[in-house]
Each structure stands twice: as structure tokens, then as C-alpha cells.
Design a protein around this motif. Structure first.
Motif, short mmCIF file in Angstrom:
data_model
loop_
_atom_site.label_atom_id
_atom_site.label_comp_id
_atom_site.label_asym_id
_atom_site.label_seq_id
_atom_site.Cartn_x
_atom_site.Cartn_y
_atom_site.Cartn_z
N PRO A 1 -19.16 53.95 -68.80
CA PRO A 1 -19.28 55.20 -68.04
C PRO A 1 -17.94 55.51 -67.36
CG PRO A 1 -20.99 53.62 -67.41
CD PRO A 1 -20.05 52.92 -68.32
N CYS A 2 -17.45 56.72 -67.53
CA CYS A 2 -16.16 57.10 -66.95
C CYS A 2 -16.32 57.36 -65.46
CB CYS A 2 -15.61 58.32 -67.67
SG CYS A 2 -16.58 59.81 -67.44
N TYR A 3 -15.19 57.50 -64.78
CA TYR A 3 -15.22 57.69 -63.33
C TYR A 3 -15.87 59.02 -62.95
CZ TYR A 3 -11.28 60.96 -63.57
OH TYR A 3 -10.49 62.04 -63.84
N LYS A 4 -15.78 60.04 -63.81
CA LYS A 4 -16.42 61.32 -63.51
C LYS A 4 -17.94 61.17 -63.53
CE LYS A 4 -12.69 64.24 -65.13
NZ LYS A 4 -12.28 65.31 -66.03
N ARG A 5 -18.46 60.43 -64.52
CA ARG A 5 -19.89 60.19 -64.59
C ARG A 5 -20.36 59.38 -63.40
NH1 ARG A 5 -23.95 60.72 -68.07
NH2 ARG A 5 -25.67 59.25 -67.93
N GLU A 6 -19.59 58.37 -63.02
CA GLU A 6 -19.97 57.54 -61.88
C GLU A 6 -20.01 58.36 -60.59
OE1 GLU A 6 -21.03 54.34 -61.80
OE2 GLU A 6 -21.00 54.47 -63.98
N GLY A 7 -19.09 59.30 -60.44
CA GLY A 7 -19.10 60.18 -59.28
C GLY A 7 -20.32 61.07 -59.25
N ALA A 8 -20.73 61.57 -60.41
CA ALA A 8 -21.92 62.41 -60.50
C ALA A 8 -23.18 61.61 -60.19
CB ALA A 8 -22.02 63.04 -61.88
N VAL A 9 -23.23 60.37 -60.64
CA VAL A 9 -24.38 59.51 -60.35
C VAL A 9 -24.47 59.26 -58.84
CG1 VAL A 9 -25.27 57.17 -60.65
CG2 VAL A 9 -24.44 58.43 -62.62
N THR A 10 -23.32 59.11 -58.20
CA THR A 10 -23.30 58.90 -56.75
C THR A 10 -23.87 60.10 -56.00
OG1 THR A 10 -21.36 57.50 -56.99
CG2 THR A 10 -21.78 58.37 -54.80
N VAL A 11 -23.57 61.30 -56.47
CA VAL A 11 -24.10 62.51 -55.82
C VAL A 11 -25.63 62.49 -55.87
CG1 VAL A 11 -24.29 65.03 -56.01
CG2 VAL A 11 -22.07 63.92 -56.25
N PHE A 12 -26.20 62.16 -57.03
CA PHE A 12 -27.66 62.11 -57.14
C PHE A 12 -28.23 60.98 -56.30
CE2 PHE A 12 -27.08 64.88 -60.79
CZ PHE A 12 -28.16 65.73 -60.65
N SER A 13 -27.54 59.87 -56.23
CA SER A 13 -28.01 58.74 -55.45
C SER A 13 -28.06 59.08 -53.96
CB SER A 13 -27.08 57.54 -55.68
OG SER A 13 -27.44 56.47 -54.85
N ARG A 14 -27.06 59.76 -53.47
CA ARG A 14 -27.01 60.11 -52.04
C ARG A 14 -28.03 61.16 -51.65
NH1 ARG A 14 -20.47 60.15 -51.40
NH2 ARG A 14 -20.24 57.89 -51.37
N THR A 15 -28.42 62.00 -52.60
CA THR A 15 -29.41 63.03 -52.29
C THR A 15 -30.83 62.59 -52.60
OG1 THR A 15 -29.12 64.04 -54.47
CG2 THR A 15 -27.79 64.92 -52.66
N LEU A 16 -30.98 61.36 -53.10
CA LEU A 16 -32.30 60.80 -53.45
C LEU A 16 -33.05 61.67 -54.46
CD1 LEU A 16 -33.45 59.59 -49.92
CD2 LEU A 16 -32.33 58.25 -51.72
N ARG A 17 -32.32 62.23 -55.41
CA ARG A 17 -32.92 63.03 -56.47
C ARG A 17 -32.53 62.45 -57.81
NH1 ARG A 17 -32.21 69.18 -55.02
NH2 ARG A 17 -33.51 69.36 -56.84
N LEU A 18 -33.28 62.80 -58.83
CA LEU A 18 -33.01 62.31 -60.18
C LEU A 18 -32.44 63.43 -61.04
CD1 LEU A 18 -36.25 60.25 -60.88
CD2 LEU A 18 -33.96 59.37 -60.41
N PRO A 19 -31.48 63.12 -61.89
CA PRO A 19 -30.96 64.15 -62.80
C PRO A 19 -31.95 64.41 -63.93
CG PRO A 19 -29.90 62.05 -63.23
CD PRO A 19 -30.78 61.85 -62.03
N SER A 20 -31.82 65.57 -64.56
CA SER A 20 -32.66 65.82 -65.74
C SER A 20 -32.03 65.11 -66.93
CB SER A 20 -32.77 67.33 -66.00
OG SER A 20 -31.51 67.87 -66.27
N ARG A 21 -32.85 64.74 -67.88
CA ARG A 21 -32.37 63.97 -69.03
C ARG A 21 -32.55 64.77 -70.31
NH1 ARG A 21 -29.69 59.62 -66.92
NH2 ARG A 21 -30.89 58.80 -65.20
N ARG A 22 -31.66 64.54 -71.27
CA ARG A 22 -31.78 65.15 -72.59
C ARG A 22 -32.02 64.03 -73.59
NH1 ARG A 22 -27.01 68.25 -74.59
NH2 ARG A 22 -25.93 66.51 -73.66
N PRO A 23 -33.18 63.98 -74.23
CA PRO A 23 -33.43 62.93 -75.22
C PRO A 23 -32.43 63.00 -76.37
CG PRO A 23 -35.46 64.08 -74.67
CD PRO A 23 -34.33 64.84 -74.04
N GLY A 24 -31.89 61.86 -76.74
CA GLY A 24 -30.97 61.79 -77.86
C GLY A 24 -29.53 62.11 -77.52
N ALA A 25 -29.21 62.29 -76.24
CA ALA A 25 -27.84 62.67 -75.86
C ALA A 25 -26.83 61.57 -76.19
CB ALA A 25 -27.78 62.99 -74.37
N THR A 26 -27.25 60.32 -76.17
CA THR A 26 -26.32 59.22 -76.46
C THR A 26 -26.15 58.98 -77.95
OG1 THR A 26 -28.08 57.59 -76.31
CG2 THR A 26 -26.84 58.05 -74.29
N ARG A 27 -26.85 59.77 -78.76
CA ARG A 27 -26.77 59.70 -80.22
C ARG A 27 -27.13 58.30 -80.75
NH1 ARG A 27 -21.34 62.35 -81.91
NH2 ARG A 27 -22.30 62.06 -83.93
#
Length: 86
Positions: free
Chosen positions: A42-68
Motif C-alpha cells: 500500500p502506498c503512502y497516499k492509500r495509507e493516508g486515506a485509510v487514516t482519514v476513515f479510521s479517525r472518522t470511524l467510518r468505512l469506505p465503500s468497496r468495489r468487488p474485483g478492484a485488486t484484479r
């Protein structure tokens, strides 16, 4: 001399920015690299985005198959119990 005032983005704007980052900076199942940056894991940009969701106690939406996962010959082994195949 003039004063400059900076305002933080609203929480909703931060969450939508973080969601866009998660949607574009995906770690590939096949190579282990970010599909946008090309860095390992996971790149630093992704880790920063995960931190935003963690601090707000919310979950991101997921796209099935995004990791191919098909690139590593992953496939579904049966139907989920809630949705039986007719």
C-alpha cells in the motif's frame, strides 16, 4: 501586512477525497504494487486515506474485483449460502 486565513475542508469533503484515493491507489493481488503509483505494498497516499476513515470511524465503500484477483487465477469456489444458484 495582511493576514491569511486557512480553513480546513469539511469532514465530508475529506471523506470523499479519501474515497477517491482508495479507488485509484489499489494494491494489485498479482504484483503487490499500487496500480496508480507502482510502489510496493500500500502506498503512502492509500495509507493516508485509510487514516482519514479510521479517525472518522467510518468505512469506505468497496468495489468487488478492484485488486484484479483473476491475475493470480483466483476464482469463486461455490455460491454464497444466502444466494443459492438455481
Amino acid at each position: 501586512m495582511s493576514a491569511t486565513t486557512y480553513y480546513a475542508n469539511s469532514a465530508e469533503e475529506q471523506l470523499s477525497d479519501a474515497q477517491r484515493t482508495l479507488d485509484t491507489h489499489i494494491t494489485s493481488s498479482a504484483t503487490g504494487r499500487c496500480l496508480a503509483c507502482g510502489t510496493h505494498g500500500p502506498c503512502y497516499k492509500r495509507e493516508g486515506a485509510v487514516t482519514v476513515f479510521s479517525r472518522t470511524l467510518r468505512l469506505p465503500s468497496r468495489r468487488p474485483g478492484a485488486t484484479r484477483p483473476e491475475l493470480i487465477n483466483a476464482r469463486r469456489v461455490g455460491a454464497p449460502a444466502l444466494f443459492p444458484v438455481p
